[in-house]
Design an enzyme around this catalytic site. Structure first.
Site, mmCIF file in Angstrom:
data_model
loop_
_atom_site.group_PDB
_atom_site.id
_atom_site.type_symbol
_atom_site.label_atom_id
_atom_site.label_comp_id
_atom_site.label_asym_id
_atom_site.label_seq_id
_atom_site.Cartn_x
_atom_site.Cartn_y
_atom_site.Cartn_z
ATOM 1 N NE ARG A 89 -4.354 -0.950 -0.195
ATOM 2 C CZ ARG A 89 -4.493 -1.904 -1.089
ATOM 3 N NH1 ARG A 89 -3.479 -2.243 -1.856
ATOM 4 N NH2 ARG A 89 -5.645 -2.531 -1.235
ATOM 5 C CD GLU A 103 2.964 12.768 -3.329
ATOM 6 O OE1 GLU A 103 2.703 12.169 -2.260
ATOM 7 O OE2 GLU A 103 2.093 13.193 -4.104
ATOM 8 C CG HIS A 107 -3.293 -0.807 -7.809
ATOM 9 N ND1 HIS A 107 -4.454 -0.426 -7.199
ATOM 10 C CD2 HIS A 107 -2.807 -1.852 -7.058
ATOM 11 C CE1 HIS A 107 -4.669 -1.172 -6.138
ATOM 12 N NE2 HIS A 107 -3.693 -2.043 -6.028
#
Length: 387
Positions: free
Chosen positions: A231, A260, A272
């Site tokens: 995660r 960022e 993902h």
């Protein structure tokens, strides 16, 4: 007909698992169960008819697990169903972190239009993308559950020296580990000794948010390769940016892009993809469907994240499933209440997990709705089901 609501596109394998007594659809009304993947349920108006929610995947941060527990809604996930898919992506990430593969691909793309010069330019420029081998290097695996154990074993096969860390290592997970995996008791052993570190723990906001931060990074070896397919929140993005910029971390590969970190040199963001294989999606969907069916039809609970596992073979035609708080003397109150209704208990199972518990009773005769209502009035009873 029992309605099952799908809140995401779910693998069609579930159509072979749910029989004709079920209606499975994205517009099913008053569903008894829900299957989803990434749909965010925190503000979702859950129907009072819903008794169970199954996440076709491992993470359940998109589901208000505690709120549903208090409402008597059992939440399932599918641990291990996508483990092989994630393991294979971790191996890919290790190679991406060791060799400048992605940079090299981008550079080759820039050679489009150079005609006959391409071959010479490749031979001249390839030295810029040299890397190192993972064979013989030390890798630390943080978390040795279904995915972490497979990663650790695969790393052994690849010729790496493997250190594993998991303070909650279960007996089943331990038995699945290669004997070559060295399980350490202190996380700092991973930080200080490993050339590669890969994270495989669930994200729990009040326990491990930003666990990999400036302090943890300072303890790691210079030039470490860090892989995070668990995660995004587990790693502090501001601190990891500084670590790759000053060379403390050679590469950071994550499956959780954030604005960022996108485009930062030596940070590789994957979209993902951990469980994004046909096989993993089929496996997760099938497991979720089977968990729902077993709970709806038999009251059995397997792989719940908010209630204890409780599986009891059927011994009679009539069953009571009671969800309740895990408090003293409640089992005695339940059995006394059932006896007061003139109902004989043929078999019983009671299991607890944290603040919640489940009691399953096989009884010799049908239980009236009125009797169920009387039982449900016991303090700390959350839900009573007749099956």
């Amino acid at each position: 007909m029992k309605n099952i609501l799908t809140l995401n596109a779910i693998s069609p394998v579930i159509n072979d698992i749910f029989d004709t007594s079920y209606n499975v659809a994205p517009d099913a009304e008053n569903p008894v169960g829900i299957i989803l993947r990434s749909f965010k349920m925190h503000d979702y108006p859950l129907s009072p008819s819903t008794i169970a929610v199954a996440r076709a995947g491992a993470g359940v941060n998109n589901i208000p697990v505690e709120d549903y527990a208090a409402r008597g809604v059992v939440v399932f996930n599918t641990p291990g169903a996508n483990a092989n898919a994630v393991k294979e992506l971790v191996i890919t990430a290790l190679l991406l972190g060791s060799r400048r593969i992605s940079d090299g691909i981008k550079w080759v793309d820039s050679l489009k239009g150079k005609g006959a010069e391409v071959g010479k330019l490749v031979e001249k420029g390839k030295a810029e993308f040299a890397g190192r081998e993972i064979y013989g290097k030390k890798i630390g695996v943080i978390g040795l559950g279904a995915i972490g154990a497979q990663v650790a074993n695969a790393a052994v096969v690849l010729g790496m020296e493997v250190l594993g860390y998991d303070p909650f290592l279960s007996v089943n997970s331990a038995l699945k580990l290669s004997r070559a995996v060295k399980v350490v008791k202190d996380l700092e052993d991973i930080f200080k000794n490993c050339d590669y570190i890969t994270i495989h723990i669930p994200y729990i906001a009040d326990q491990n948010k930003g666990m990999i931060n400036a302090g943890a990074l300072r303890k790691m070896k210079d030039g470490v390769v860090l892989v995070n397919l668990a995660r995004g929140e587990i790693v502090d993005n501001g601190d990891i940016i500084k670590a790759v910029e000053n060379g403390k971390v050679a590469r950071y590969i994550t499956d959780f892009p954030a604005d960022e970190i996108i485009g930062v040199k030596n940070i590789i963001c994957l979209p993902h993809l951990g469980a994004s294989t046909e096989e993993a999606e089929d496996n997760c969907a099938a497991m979720a469907a089977k968990e729902l069916i077993d709970y709806i039809e038999n009251g059995n609970i397997v792989n719940s994240v908010n209630y204890p596992n409780c599986v009891m073979p059927r011994t009679t035609d009539y069953r009571l499933v009671i969800l309740h708080k895990n408090v003293n003397n409640i089992l005695a109150q339940i059995t006394a209440s059932v006896a007061k209704e003139g109902i004989n208990i043929a078999n019983l199972s009671n299991q607890s997990k944290g603040s919640y518990a489940v009691t399953v009773l096989d009884v010799d005769q049908p239980v009236s709705q009125a009797a169920a209502v009387h039982i449900s009035k016991i303090s700390d009873i959350i839900k009573v089901r007749l099956i």
